[in-house]
Scaffold this active site. Structure first.
Site, PDB file in Angstrom:
ATOM      1  N   ASN A 136      -2.713  -2.286  -0.369  1.00 28.41           N
ATOM      2  CA  ASN A 136      -4.041  -2.823  -0.704  1.00 28.41           C
ATOM      3  C   ASN A 136      -4.508  -3.833   0.349  1.00 28.41           C
ATOM      4  O   ASN A 136      -5.454  -4.570   0.131  1.00 28.41           O
ATOM      5  CB  ASN A 136      -4.037  -3.458  -2.097  1.00 28.41           C
ATOM      6  CG  ASN A 136      -3.076  -4.645  -2.199  1.00 28.41           C
ATOM      7  OD1 ASN A 136      -2.463  -5.033  -1.202  1.00 28.41           O
ATOM      8  ND2 ASN A 136      -2.945  -5.221  -3.383  1.00 28.41           N
ATOM      9  N   HIS A 138      -2.702  -6.374   1.538  1.00 26.52           N
ATOM     10  CA  HIS A 138      -2.174  -7.744   1.440  1.00 26.52           C
ATOM     11  C   HIS A 138      -1.261  -8.073   2.610  1.00 26.52           C
ATOM     12  O   HIS A 138      -0.643  -7.188   3.204  1.00 26.52           O
ATOM     13  CB  HIS A 138      -1.506  -8.010   0.080  1.00 26.52           C
ATOM     14  CG  HIS A 138      -0.174  -7.389  -0.148  1.00 26.52           C
ATOM     15  ND1 HIS A 138       0.072  -6.490  -1.172  1.00 26.52           N
ATOM     16  CD2 HIS A 138       1.019  -7.541   0.481  1.00 26.52           C
ATOM     17  CE1 HIS A 138       1.345  -6.131  -1.158  1.00 26.52           C
ATOM     18  NE2 HIS A 138       1.947  -6.754  -0.160  1.00 26.52           N
ATOM     19  N   GLU A 143      -2.813 -11.513  -2.168  1.00 27.53           N
ATOM     20  CA  GLU A 143      -3.436 -10.334  -2.751  1.00 27.53           C
ATOM     21  C   GLU A 143      -4.953 -10.375  -2.545  1.00 27.53           C
ATOM     22  O   GLU A 143      -5.523 -11.440  -2.296  1.00 27.53           O
ATOM     23  CB  GLU A 143      -3.127 -10.288  -4.254  1.00 27.53           C
ATOM     24  CG  GLU A 143      -1.631 -10.154  -4.575  1.00 27.53           C
ATOM     25  CD  GLU A 143      -1.082  -8.735  -4.323  1.00 27.53           C
ATOM     26  OE1 GLU A 143      -1.672  -7.996  -3.517  1.00 27.53           O
ATOM     27  OE2 GLU A 143      -0.053  -8.407  -4.922  1.00 27.53           O
TER      28      GLU A 143
HETATM   29  C1  GLP Z   1       5.631  -6.790   0.159  1.00 22.24           C
HETATM   30  C2  GLP Z   1       5.825  -7.995   1.063  1.00 22.24           C
HETATM   31  C3  GLP Z   1       4.979  -7.906   2.291  1.00 22.24           C
HETATM   32  C4  GLP Z   1       5.108  -6.537   2.927  1.00 22.24           C
HETATM   33  C5  GLP Z   1       4.593  -5.511   1.962  1.00 22.24           C
HETATM   34  C6  GLP Z   1       4.708  -4.093   2.505  1.00 22.24           C
HETATM   35  O1  GLP Z   1       4.694  -6.972  -0.839  1.00 22.24           O
HETATM   36  N1  GLP Z   1       5.579  -9.235   0.407  1.00 22.24           N
HETATM   37  O2  GLP Z   1       5.345  -8.935   3.201  1.00 22.24           O
HETATM   38  O3  GLP Z   1       4.397  -6.483   4.126  1.00 22.24           O
HETATM   39  O4  GLP Z   1       5.329  -5.570   0.769  1.00 22.24           O
HETATM   40  O5  GLP Z   1       6.010  -3.626   2.302  1.00 22.24           O
HETATM   41  P1  GLP Z   1       6.633  -2.377   2.991  1.00 22.24           P
HETATM   42  O6  GLP Z   1       6.948  -2.776   4.382  1.00 22.24           O
HETATM   43  O7  GLP Z   1       7.885  -2.100   2.202  1.00 22.24           O
HETATM   44  O8  GLP Z   1       5.651  -1.291   2.903  1.00 22.24           O
END
Ligand code: GLP
Length: 243
Positions: A136, A138, A143
């Site tokens: 999304n 973030h 968020e």
């Molecule tokens: C989590 C973390 C983020 C990260 C995001 C994406 O919510 N707090 O810092 O960038 O997920 O995660 P992934 O790399 O597993 O797709």
């Protein structure tokens, strides 16, 4: 903003590790802002192998991690502290006292976040902040809708984030509903930012971040206002970006 389009996850990881290594070699006592999630795992693997090959020295490096789940202790396998030990800290010569992550079990949210923001400021801010991106848009756990000026704070995780992160837990009910995160302001004060993205499921968020309006409804879009951002993303993640 520099955008490196690479072939796949492996190449993204190698390129990101090279940027982090250059930072450590140029400034051995760098403050690195590090991230968790599946995206940076390959980057940490490269850093560990280059450390083992004698290329890197972490003895003076300091780390401030982006975020941590609230209510989870450091020795819990789901904590981001545990993640960092497993993927990086336990395999390089970083000093434990130089690794910092918000205390997921601190009694008062306000005390945890204020202490963490103060610590980052006392250290002088991150020299290089590594970021992943949520589906999304973030960054950290900021968020959609969170203010751009926020310092470290406690957030209620979005439903989509809980959904995305449940793959790391046995049951969806086990995913914490709250987390501590550096704020957008904390992230934007980093001297350099490196944003990583891999895979088709990040394409929509990355398109919004790079080409859509700059809005708190897509937190990563704020990065376009920072003076030194490098995006390292693979072809799948960049598939919806025109430029
Ligand atoms: C989590 C973390 C983020 C990260 C995001 C994406 O919510 N707090 O810092 O960038 O997920 O995660 P992934 O790399 O597993 O797709």
């Amino acid at each position: 903003m520099w955008i490196y389009k690479v072939k796949d996850y492996q190449e993204m990881s190698r390129r990101a590790a090279a940027l982090l290594s250059a930072q450590i070699i140029a400034k051995p006592d760098s403050i690195l802002g590090l991230a968790t999630g599946s995206t940076p795992v390959g980057t940490y693997e490269y850093l560990v192998s280059w450390y083992q090959a004698g290329v890197l020295d972490f003895s003076e490096v300091r780390v401030v991690n982006l975020d941590e789940y609230r209510g989870i202790s450091r020795d819990d396998e789901q904590s981001y502290y545990y993640f960092m030990k497993k993927h990086l800290f336990d395999h390089v010569n970083i000093r434990p006292e130089n690794t910092h992550i918000p205390d997921g079990c601190g009694s008062y949210a306000e005390a945890v976040t204020q202490a963490y923001e103060t610590l980052i400021r006392l250290l002088g801010g991150a020299d290089l902040q590594l970021l992943g991106i949520g589906r999304n848009g973030h960054i950290g756990f900021n968020e959609p809708g969170d203010s751009f000026t926020e310092t470290c704070h406690c957030v209620a995780l979005a439903k989509s984030t809980i959904e995305a992160n449940k793959r790391f837990f046995t049951r969806e009910e086990d995913v914490p509903r709250e987390a501590y995160t550096m704020g957008i302001g904390t992230i934007m004060r980093a001297k350099k930012i490196v944003l990583l993205a891999s895979g088709e499921d990040k394409a929509e968020a990355l398109r919004g971040a790079l080409e859509g309006p700059i809005t708190s409804w897509l937190p990563a879009s704020v990065l376009r206002l920072h003076h030194d951002v490098t995006v390292v993303a693979d072809e799948a993640a960049l598939s919806l970006v025109n430029g």
